[in-house]
Motif scaffolding. Structure first.
Motif, PDB file in Angstrom:
ATOM      1  N   GLU A 365       0.870  -1.541  -0.077  1.00  0.00           N
ATOM      2  CA  GLU A 365       0.424   0.068  -0.095  1.00  0.00           C
ATOM      3  C   GLU A 365       0.585   1.010   0.153  1.00  0.00           C
ATOM      4  OE1 GLU A 365      -2.603  -0.407   3.316  1.00  0.00           O
ATOM      5  OE2 GLU A 365      -3.563  -2.150   3.108  1.00  0.00           O
ATOM      6  N   THR A 366       0.520   2.133  -0.809  1.00  0.00           N
ATOM      7  CA  THR A 366       1.478   3.150  -1.182  1.00  0.00           C
ATOM      8  C   THR A 366       0.838   4.451  -1.977  1.00  0.00           C
ATOM      9  OG1 THR A 366       3.608   3.938  -1.734  1.00  0.00           O
ATOM     10  CG2 THR A 366       2.801   1.792  -3.142  1.00  0.00           C
ATOM     11  N   ASP A 367       0.641   5.696  -1.733  1.00  0.00           N
ATOM     12  CA  ASP A 367       0.194   6.880  -1.994  1.00  0.00           C
ATOM     13  C   ASP A 367       0.778   6.575  -3.803  1.00  0.00           C
ATOM     14  OD1 ASP A 367      -1.089   7.476   0.017  1.00  0.00           O
ATOM     15  OD2 ASP A 367      -0.029   8.968   0.856  1.00  0.00           O
ATOM     16  N   ASN A 368       2.589   6.265  -3.840  1.00  0.00           N
ATOM     17  CA  ASN A 368       3.100   6.028  -5.165  1.00  0.00           C
ATOM     18  C   ASN A 368       2.293   5.403  -6.485  1.00  0.00           C
ATOM     19  OD1 ASN A 368       4.422   8.847  -4.201  1.00  0.00           O
ATOM     20  ND2 ASN A 368       5.399   7.417  -2.885  1.00  0.00           N
ATOM     21  N   TYR A 369       2.009   4.322  -5.416  1.00  0.00           N
ATOM     22  CA  TYR A 369       0.876   3.129  -6.989  1.00  0.00           C
ATOM     23  C   TYR A 369       0.317   3.133  -6.963  1.00  0.00           C
ATOM     24  CZ  TYR A 369       5.631   0.751  -5.195  1.00  0.00           C
ATOM     25  OH  TYR A 369       6.704   0.384  -4.905  1.00  0.00           O
ATOM     26  N   ILE A 370      -0.286   2.577  -8.146  1.00  0.00           N
ATOM     27  CA  ILE A 370      -1.900   3.126  -8.995  1.00  0.00           C
ATOM     28  C   ILE A 370      -2.543   1.897  -7.963  1.00  0.00           C
ATOM     29  CG2 ILE A 370      -3.379   3.026 -10.725  1.00  0.00           C
ATOM     30  CD1 ILE A 370      -1.440   4.049 -12.487  1.00  0.00           C
ATOM     31  N   GLY A 371      -3.578   2.438  -7.245  1.00  0.00           N
ATOM     32  CA  GLY A 371      -4.576   0.708  -6.859  1.00  0.00           C
ATOM     33  C   GLY A 371      -2.830   0.142  -5.430  1.00  0.00           C
ATOM     34  N   SER A 372      -3.123  -1.363  -4.957  1.00  0.00           N
ATOM     35  CA  SER A 372      -2.704  -2.061  -4.399  1.00  0.00           C
ATOM     36  C   SER A 372      -1.758  -2.936  -4.556  1.00  0.00           C
ATOM     37  CB  SER A 372      -2.934  -2.074  -2.901  1.00  0.00           C
ATOM     38  OG  SER A 372      -3.632  -0.918  -2.178  1.00  0.00           O
ATOM     39  N   PRO A 373      -0.809  -3.307  -5.207  1.00  0.00           N
ATOM     40  CA  PRO A 373      -0.457  -4.295  -5.652  1.00  0.00           C
ATOM     41  C   PRO A 373      -0.299  -5.837  -4.999  1.00  0.00           C
ATOM     42  CG  PRO A 373       0.715  -2.967  -6.280  1.00  0.00           C
ATOM     43  CD  PRO A 373       0.482  -2.333  -5.668  1.00  0.00           C
ATOM     44  N   LYS A 374      -0.604  -6.409  -5.546  1.00  0.00           N
ATOM     45  CA  LYS A 374      -0.056  -7.566  -5.053  1.00  0.00           C
ATOM     46  C   LYS A 374       0.168  -8.835  -6.185  1.00  0.00           C
ATOM     47  CE  LYS A 374      -4.493  -8.258  -3.559  1.00  0.00           C
ATOM     48  NZ  LYS A 374      -5.012  -8.441  -2.640  1.00  0.00           N
ATOM     49  N   ARG A 375       1.328  -9.529  -5.286  1.00  0.00           N
ATOM     50  CA  ARG A 375       1.609 -11.259  -6.657  1.00  0.00           C
ATOM     51  C   ARG A 375       1.762 -11.956  -5.286  1.00  0.00           C
ATOM     52  NH1 ARG A 375       7.943  -8.875  -7.243  1.00  0.00           N
ATOM     53  NH2 ARG A 375       8.537  -8.946  -5.396  1.00  0.00           N
ATOM     54  N   THR A 376       1.496 -13.352  -5.369  1.00  0.00           N
ATOM     55  CA  THR A 376       1.084 -14.604  -4.922  1.00  0.00           C
ATOM     56  C   THR A 376       2.218 -15.446  -5.527  1.00  0.00           C
ATOM     57  OG1 THR A 376      -0.328 -14.152  -4.491  1.00  0.00           O
ATOM     58  CG2 THR A 376       0.280 -16.505  -4.031  1.00  0.00           C
ATOM     59  N   ASN A 377       3.267 -16.134  -4.667  1.00  0.00           N
ATOM     60  CA  ASN A 377       4.263 -17.175  -5.070  1.00  0.00           C
ATOM     61  C   ASN A 377       4.066 -18.915  -4.236  1.00  0.00           C
ATOM     62  OD1 ASN A 377       7.638 -17.109  -6.204  1.00  0.00           O
ATOM     63  ND2 ASN A 377       7.691 -18.519  -4.588  1.00  0.00           N
ATOM     64  N   LYS A 378       3.953 -20.013  -5.580  1.00  0.00           N
ATOM     65  CA  LYS A 378       3.597 -20.302  -4.623  1.00  0.00           C
ATOM     66  C   LYS A 378       5.423 -21.464  -5.482  1.00  0.00           C
ATOM     67  CE  LYS A 378      -0.836 -20.459  -5.605  1.00  0.00           C
ATOM     68  NZ  LYS A 378      -1.925 -21.247  -6.152  1.00  0.00           N
TER      69      LYS A 378
END
Length: 640
Positions: A365-378
């Protein structure tokens, strides 16, 4: 301040190293064995156990990987005040510091950058996904039980970013009867350090808890006349509160359920500039970094049979940073959820197979990205270790499937052979990759979501020698990295996406990092000597130039004399010249320390850091503290 003449410091370092190893036969061995001998023989512990090298417990003496163990006694008695100092002196890392204690720091493990080294706290991956690094400045020495540093290729064990290796920090765990510890110290620059802890075990329960507070007025982190006009003559201090807690229950022999938590809150000042509407810079505001980190974990480990041991850990780590000047603060918050299920199969005497599944989810979460990016690693992992008389082998294979950058398969293989009871040769090879950070992928006007991971291949060989009171060693390594992630200046719509006006992140180059580590340790009665010399050649293969901020050599020498009641010691660290916006000259610092155990449970301690009041520039335009004296008292209910 009066300055101590250190013009002959490189020669002094060489002489000190020669003195520390002159008691040793002319045999050499890997750093892991040197540290093993230092801890088992010099410090008196018998065959210490580590887990980072294979993800399962093994004696340090039998490890094939290059592992440095920094135990609690070393942390307590060596006079180091920060994790960074401990890693530089005993782990062989080159440290990059934006000022003194409590300020942002980076680290180079075998010349590999900060975001290419995995950092774990009690097995939980920590740090900022935006920057791709852990914040050592948020941690305190007082809450740590030991540190294990695995140097070399480790992606086959730990996945993304374990290019240079793995640093695993273990907090204290309760054992034995109730114990109370406390420490209070004051130092120059208005510095204060206070901590208290309790631990023990009873009726199947074990517990440990501690809390500490450190403050310092500090000094300006930026040097006058810096390159970018960020200098502000005010003092840049910090305040840090750290708390840890671990509790476990053993309902039956071989089975333990545990909970652990760590929390830190850092408020540090630093120098920077805001840009005004007319594009002039203003360095007068009070810039601050407010950083909170948390690690929460629940785990179970059980011996289901003589052949099968299983463990399960569920954890969340948080790195929450809010930095800038009033009205211009930027926030970056990383939340990382981790589930690890690991099974160890003892297939035969001296042989075991480890299989594991790991699920990792990052959110920013940041003011500098568009949205709240996420990623998943399996990820799935399998490893094997086996001992066959004087020979030993180990192998690992891991597959990571990441939602942001696809699938990567890495592995490693190693072997050792005992030529005699004290001499062992070893070799290790592995493949690695570094994941793009969130800034590399998502920062507006710079990040590129299609960026690919860096890939690497690394090999090393070593020769081990150790006796009852001495050890010596050499490790030779070579690491080839391709698709280095860096700044791409071409903005014609081919190298960078259309619309990028100032360049972007890109897979831009290749690099070779190779070097040699020499070390020695010896105990002569009450005297303990230790020395390490690292030589590093880190080159950009596309340009032929040295990679920035990598020193061609670094030396560390220490000597301690301990009678049981009185102890005195001294340490020297010398860092060679390195490129950083020009050429930064080498620097060296000498620390001295003394302690008096006036009662079995009480000890008076004193130390002077940077005795010569050297002008240290760890990175371009930044400065470390000058001479700093400390005095304090330490209490341990069980005695020293």
């Amino acid at each position: 301040m009066t300055r101590f003449p250190l013009r002959a410091l490189p020669r002094a370092a060489a002489l000190a190293f020669a003195g520390a190893t002159s008691f040793l036969p002319l045999a050499v061995h890997a750093q892991s064995s040197a540290q093993s001998s230092a801890e088992s023989s010099v410090n008196g512990a018998l065959d210490p156990v580590v887990v980072t090298g294979t993800r399962e417990a093994q004696s340090l003496r039998s490890a094939i990987s290059d592992i440095a163990l920094i135990d609690n006694k070393t942390l307590r008695d060596s006079g180091v005040t920060t994790i960074e100092d401990a890693l530089q002196r005993f782990g062989g890392l080159q440290m990059l510091k934006n000022g003194g204690p409590g300020h942002a720091s980076g680290y180079l493990l075998r010349g590999v950058g900060t975001n290419s080294t995995v950092v774990l706290v009690d097995g939980v991956r920590v740090g900022s996904a935006s920057l791709g690094q852990a914040s050592f400045e948020a941690l305190s020495i007082d809450q740590i039980d030991r540190i294990e540093v695995l140097r070399g290729p480790a992606s086959g064990l730990y996945g993304a970013d374990a290019v240079g290796g793995v640093i695993q920090i273990f907090t204290k765990r309760g054992q034995g009867p109730f114990n109370l510890t406390a420490n209070a110290a004051v130092g120059d620059y208005g510095s204060r350090d206070l901590s208290v802890g309790v631990s023990g075990e009873q009726a199947g329960f074990d517990y440990a808890a501690s809390i500490g507070r450190e403050t310092s007025d500090g000094a300006s982190v930026i040097r006058p006349n810096d390159s970018f006009g960020n200098y502000n003559p005010d003092d840049d201090g910090f305040g840090r509160t750290v708390a840890t807690g671990r509790v476990g229950f053993t309902p039956a022999k071989g089975h333990r359920i545990g909970l652990s938590a760590t929390y830190s809150k850092l408020n540090s000042q630093y120098d920077s500039s805001n840009f005004l509407p007319d594009f002039t810079s203003d360095a007068t505001p009070d810039f601050r970094n407010h950083l909170k980190t948390r690690v929460l974990a629940a785990d179970y480990r059980g011996e289901l049979s003589a052949l099968w041991t299983t463990s399960l850990q569920v954890a969340r780590s948080t790195d929450d940073s809010d930095s800038g000047s009033p009205g211009f603060m930027s926030r970056y918050k990383t939340e990382r959820d981790q589930i690890t299920w690991q099974n160890t199969l003892h297939v035969a005497r001296g042989q075991q197979v480890v299989v594991a599944y790991e699920h990792l989810k990052d959110r920013v979460e940041t003011d500098n990205y568009i949205g709240s990016p996420k990623r998943t690693n399996k990820a799935v992992f399998a490893g094997y270790t086996g001992e066959f008389g004087p020979a030993a082998i180990e192998a690992s294979l891991r597959s990571d499937d990441n939602s942001a950058y696809g699938t990567n398969t890495t592995g490693g293989i190693g072997a050792s052979y005992a030529l005699s009871s004290s001499l062992k040769v070893r070799a290790l090879a592995g493949t690695t990759f570094r994941a793009p950070t969130y800034n590399d992928l998502y920062f507006p006007g710079y990040g590129v979501s299609t960026l690919q991971p860096e890939k690497g291949r690394s090999v090393e060989v070593g020769l081990n020698w150790a006796s009852a009171n001495s050890s010596a060693g050499v490790t030779v390594y070579r690491n080839k990295v391709r698709n280095l992630i860096g700044y791409q200046p071409i903005v014609n719509g081919t190298e960078c996406p259309a619309g990028y006006q100032y360049g972007c992140a890109g897979n831009t180059s290749r690099a070779t990092l190779q070097g040699v580590t020499l070390d020695g340790a010896h105990r002569l009665g009450n005297l303990k000597l230790r020395a390490t010399v690292d030589f590093l050649d880190a080159t950009d293969d596309d340009t032929g130039s040295r990679l920035i901020r990598r020193a061609a050599h670094q030396e560390s020498v220490s000597a301690d004399y301990d009678t049981g009641v009185w102890s005195v010691g001294s340490s020297l660290v010398f860092v060679g010249a390195r490129p950083d916006g020009g050429q930064l000259g080498g620097y060296g610092t000498v620390d001295v320390r003394a302690a008096w155990r006036f009662l079995p449970q009480w000890r008076l301690e004193a130390k002077v850091l940077n005795v010569g009041d050297r002008d240290v520039q760890p990175v371009r335009d930044y400065q470390a503290l000058g001479r700093q004296a400390w005095i304090g008292v330490r209490y341990d209910m069980k005695g020293f």
